[in-house]
Each structure stands twice: as structure tokens, then as C-alpha cells.
Write a protein that holds these residues in place. Structure first.
Motif, PDB file in Angstrom:
ATOM      1  N   ALA A   1       0.835  -1.204   0.000  1.00  0.00           N
ATOM      2  CA  ALA A   1       0.000   0.000   0.000  1.00  0.00           C
ATOM      3  C   ALA A   1       0.867   1.249   0.000  1.00  0.00           C
ATOM      4  CB  ALA A   1      -0.926  -0.016   1.206  1.00  0.00           C
ATOM      5  N   GLY A   2       0.501   2.198  -0.859  1.00  0.00           N
ATOM      6  CA  GLY A   2       1.232   3.441  -0.964  1.00  0.00           C
ATOM      7  C   GLY A   2       2.363   3.416  -1.967  1.00  0.00           C
ATOM      8  N   GLU A   3       2.656   2.239  -2.536  1.00  0.00           N
ATOM      9  CA  GLU A   3       3.730   2.115  -3.515  1.00  0.00           C
ATOM     10  C   GLU A   3       3.175   2.154  -4.935  1.00  0.00           C
ATOM     11  OE1 GLU A   3       6.754  -0.654  -0.811  1.00  0.00           O
ATOM     12  OE2 GLU A   3       5.648  -1.558  -2.479  1.00  0.00           O
ATOM     13  N   SER A   4       3.973   2.684  -5.856  1.00  0.00           N
ATOM     14  CA  SER A   4       3.626   2.686  -7.272  1.00  0.00           C
ATOM     15  C   SER A   4       4.734   2.021  -8.058  1.00  0.00           C
ATOM     16  CB  SER A   4       3.454   4.128  -7.786  1.00  0.00           C
ATOM     17  OG  SER A   4       4.716   4.810  -7.793  1.00  0.00           O
ATOM     18  N   LEU A   5       4.436   1.630  -9.286  1.00  0.00           N
ATOM     19  CA  LEU A   5       5.464   1.033 -10.126  1.00  0.00           C
ATOM     20  C   LEU A   5       6.590   2.033 -10.376  1.00  0.00           C
ATOM     21  CD1 LEU A   5       4.989  -1.210 -13.228  1.00  0.00           C
ATOM     22  CD2 LEU A   5       6.573   0.696 -13.317  1.00  0.00           C
ATOM     23  N   LEU A   6       6.235   3.284 -10.666  1.00  0.00           N
ATOM     24  CA  LEU A   6       7.261   4.285 -10.936  1.00  0.00           C
ATOM     25  C   LEU A   6       8.157   4.481  -9.716  1.00  0.00           C
ATOM     26  CD1 LEU A   6       8.284   6.227 -13.115  1.00  0.00           C
ATOM     27  CD2 LEU A   6       6.771   7.974 -12.159  1.00  0.00           C
ATOM     28  N   GLY A   7       7.563   4.512  -8.552  1.00  0.00           N
ATOM     29  CA  GLY A   7       8.354   4.626  -7.335  1.00  0.00           C
ATOM     30  C   GLY A   7       9.265   3.433  -7.135  1.00  0.00           C
ATOM     31  N   ALA A   8       8.771   2.266  -7.501  1.00  0.00           N
ATOM     32  CA  ALA A   8       9.559   1.040  -7.321  1.00  0.00           C
ATOM     33  C   ALA A   8      10.763   0.981  -8.240  1.00  0.00           C
ATOM     34  CB  ALA A   8       8.673  -0.190  -7.533  1.00  0.00           C
ATOM     35  N   VAL A   9      10.731   1.715  -9.364  1.00  0.00           N
ATOM     36  CA  VAL A   9      11.874   1.709 -10.289  1.00  0.00           C
ATOM     37  C   VAL A   9      12.750   2.948 -10.107  1.00  0.00           C
ATOM     38  CG1 VAL A   9      10.648   0.285 -11.967  1.00  0.00           C
ATOM     39  CG2 VAL A   9      10.593   2.779 -12.219  1.00  0.00           C
ATOM     40  N   GLY A  10      12.558   3.667  -8.988  1.00  0.00           N
ATOM     41  CA  GLY A  10      13.443   4.772  -8.677  1.00  0.00           C
ATOM     42  C   GLY A  10      12.836   6.148  -8.780  1.00  0.00           C
ATOM     43  N   GLY A  11      11.570   6.246  -9.167  1.00  0.00           N
ATOM     44  CA  GLY A  11      10.882   7.528  -9.214  1.00  0.00           C
ATOM     45  C   GLY A  11      10.967   8.260 -10.538  1.00  0.00           C
ATOM     46  N   GLU A  12      11.789   7.767 -11.452  1.00  0.00           N
ATOM     47  CA  GLU A  12      11.892   8.361 -12.782  1.00  0.00           C
ATOM     48  C   GLU A  12      11.712   7.287 -13.838  1.00  0.00           C
ATOM     49  OE1 GLU A  12      15.507  10.479 -13.286  1.00  0.00           O
ATOM     50  OE2 GLU A  12      15.104  11.910 -11.659  1.00  0.00           O
ATOM     51  N   ALA A  13      11.146   7.673 -14.961  1.00  0.00           N
ATOM     52  CA  ALA A  13      10.936   6.712 -16.042  1.00  0.00           C
ATOM     53  C   ALA A  13      12.284   6.186 -16.531  1.00  0.00           C
ATOM     54  CB  ALA A  13      10.187   7.370 -17.195  1.00  0.00           C
ATOM     55  N   PRO A  14      12.428   4.868 -16.668  1.00  0.00           N
ATOM     56  CA  PRO A  14      13.663   4.317 -17.227  1.00  0.00           C
ATOM     57  C   PRO A  14      13.946   4.873 -18.622  1.00  0.00           C
ATOM     58  CG  PRO A  14      12.323   2.587 -16.241  1.00  0.00           C
ATOM     59  CD  PRO A  14      11.481   3.826 -16.265  1.00  0.00           C
ATOM     60  N   SER A  15      15.204   4.830 -19.012  1.00  0.00           N
ATOM     61  CA  SER A  15      15.619   5.444 -20.282  1.00  0.00           C
ATOM     62  C   SER A  15      14.951   4.821 -21.494  1.00  0.00           C
ATOM     63  CB  SER A  15      17.139   5.344 -20.429  1.00  0.00           C
ATOM     64  OG  SER A  15      17.576   3.990 -20.344  1.00  0.00           O
ATOM     65  N   TRP A  16      14.473   3.593 -21.364  1.00  0.00           N
ATOM     66  CA  TRP A  16      13.861   2.916 -22.511  1.00  0.00           C
ATOM     67  C   TRP A  16      12.349   3.125 -22.574  1.00  0.00           C
ATOM     68  CZ3 TRP A  16      10.438  -0.828 -20.904  1.00  0.00           C
ATOM     69  CH2 TRP A  16      10.635  -1.359 -19.620  1.00  0.00           C
ATOM     70  N   TRP A  17      11.784   3.821 -21.599  1.00  0.00           N
ATOM     71  CA  TRP A  17      10.376   4.207 -21.702  1.00  0.00           C
ATOM     72  C   TRP A  17      10.294   5.425 -22.613  1.00  0.00           C
ATOM     73  CZ3 TRP A  17       7.412   4.395 -16.378  1.00  0.00           C
ATOM     74  CH2 TRP A  17       7.443   3.123 -15.777  1.00  0.00           C
ATOM     75  N   MET A  18       9.547   5.323 -23.671  1.00  0.00           N
ATOM     76  CA  MET A  18       9.344   6.439 -24.575  1.00  0.00           C
ATOM     77  C   MET A  18       7.991   7.087 -24.240  1.00  0.00           C
ATOM     78  SD  MET A  18      12.077   6.507 -26.452  1.00  0.00           S
ATOM     79  CE  MET A  18      12.869   6.155 -24.877  1.00  0.00           C
ATOM     80  N   VAL A  19       8.041   8.100 -23.371  1.00  0.00           N
ATOM     81  CA  VAL A  19       6.833   8.734 -22.855  1.00  0.00           C
ATOM     82  C   VAL A  19       6.412   9.870 -23.777  1.00  0.00           C
ATOM     83  CG1 VAL A  19       5.775   9.908 -20.896  1.00  0.00           C
ATOM     84  CG2 VAL A  19       7.515   8.131 -20.498  1.00  0.00           C
TER      85      VAL A  19
END
Length: 231
Positions: free
Chosen positions: A104-122
Motif C-alpha cells: 500500500a502506498g507504492e507505485s510502479l514508478l516509485g519502485a523503479v526509482g521515481g523516474e521513467a527508465p531510459s527505454w520508456w518512450m513517454v
């Protein structure tokens, strides 16, 4: 009493198609299997959707099954699955495959360090996976033949960006027994992170020497782990 029905939940950018090699193997073992498409990948209005929409899809799919259910979630699919199944009376087991078993209170983005990984094309409300420097073939399918990897990459779709940053509020693994499958050659999901998540809720832990998609590269072994869960 018959074996529980198996419900398969794919990860980000994927679809129910990713389970195509595993489903007939499970059916050959006498299992009834359903696979769903998550709306943040497949709905026409996916750019507007979030975690709650995927969680509702999992909730509805499990509730529509008469009798006990084992839910299998891959990668991002673990997030809506964890949110959706808290209090689900007919779900007897969850299998997390290199998946985000968040608290509870966790997100996927938070779990990967709080920033989108370099291979995510947002691109605003939508995100795609892979780029020239980090192609999706080597991210998701590094242990598959090149032609097979390319064919699977061609099936990937854009994913709504919103659910990656949304925290879960309900935690199914606290009340439902779980199994965690660690993928030891995973390029996307570091081994130490999988090992940390696998310890939650006293999970039964399995390991395969595969990349991020063991249901494609080692379907027999993956099907055997799924088949054993919840018995």
C-alpha cells in the motif's frame, strides 16, 4: 473438487497473446484457462485510463469465474492484480512472474526509482517500450531467437502512462497465498529487486534462467509452476 481455474494477466505493452504458448500446455494438464487484455493497453480510450480501470478488469474477470481461481500476473500486471484481488473470495492463489508485488502506498514508478527508465518512450498520456539504444527485443525477449523476438515486439502496443505513477491502496498478497517466479536473466527487472519482492507474504519462490518473458522462452517450465500453484 476440480482444480482452480487459471486467470492470466499480462504486463505493460503486452496482451493476452503473450500467454499463447502456455495456455495449451495448461489445458493439456486438464486446466481451464482465461487470459484478459488490460484496458490501459487495449481500450480505444486508453490514454484516459488508469490503474483503477485495469484493477476493475481483473476484479470482473475473477468474479465472472464460477469456483476457485488462481490468478497469474506478469510484470506490471502484478500492480492491478494486487489492487484488485484484496477481498476476492474465490481467488485461492496469486502467481507473480517477475511482477510488481507492491505494498500500500507504492507505485510502479516509485519502485523503479521515481523516474521513467531510459527505454520508456513517454509521449504525454501514452508510453511505448524500447528505442534504438535499448531495443525492445533485447529488453523483453533477450533469450528468444532474433526472429521470434522481433515478431513479438511487433505485437507490443502503447500503454497509458497514468497507471505507472499511481499507488495501490489494497494489497491482495497479505491475505491470499502467493508464488513468485524470479527470472534470473531479466534485463528489465533487476534480480535483487525481484528477490526483495519475492519475500513478501512468505511467497513460495521459484527461479528460472530466463529473460523477462519465461512464458515464451520456457513455456513448459512456466506452465509447470503455474499448474502447481494453489493445489
Amino acid at each position: 473438487m476440480s482444480d482452480p481455474t487459471i486467470l492470466l494477466v499480462h504486463g505493460a505493452w503486452h496482451g493476452a497473446w503473450c500467454w499463447d504458448a502456455v495456455i495449451p500446455l495448461l489445458e493439456a494438464k486438464g486446466r481451464t484457462v482465461h487470459a484478459i487484455d488490460l484496458p490501459t493497453v487495449h481500450a480505444p480510450n486508453k490514454a484516459e485510463l488508469g490503474l483503477a480501470d485495469d484493477a476493475q478488469a481483473v476484479t470482473d474477470a475473477a468474479a465472472a469465474i464460477d469456483g476457485p481461481v488462481v490468478v497469474v500476473a506478469h510484470s506490471y500486471g502484478g500492480v492491478p492484480t494486487t489492487q484488485a484481488l484484496a477481498g476476492a473470495e474465490n481467488v485461492v492463489h496469486i502467481v507473480y512472474i517477475a511482477a510488481f508485488a507492491l505494498d500500500a502506498g507504492e507505485s510502479l514508478l516509485g519502485a523503479v526509482g521515481g523516474e521513467a527508465p531510459s527505454w520508456w518512450m513517454v509521449d504525454g498520456p501514452l508510453t511505448t517500450a524500447g528505442n534504438d539504444a535499448e531495443p525492445a527485443e533485447s529488453l523483453f525477449f533477450n533469450d528468444l531467437p532474433a526472429d521470434v523476438a522481433s515478431a513479438n515486439v511487433a505485437r507490443l502496443q502503447s500503454q497509458a502512462t497514468k497507471p505507472f505513477g499511481e499507488a495501490i491502496t489494497e494489497v491482495a498478497w497479505k491475505t491470499i497465498p502467493s508464488t513468485y517466479l524470479i527470472t534470473e536473466q531479466d534485463v528489465i527487472f533487476p534480480l535483487f529487486a525481484q528477490e526483495a519482492l519475492s519475500g513478501r507474504a512468505g511467497s513460495t519462490v521459484h527461479r528460472l534462467d530466463t529473460g523477462h518473458s519465461p512464458f515464451l522462452s520456457q513455456p513448459e517450465a512456466t506452465a509447470a509452476i503455474i499448474d502447481a500453484a494453489g493445489r
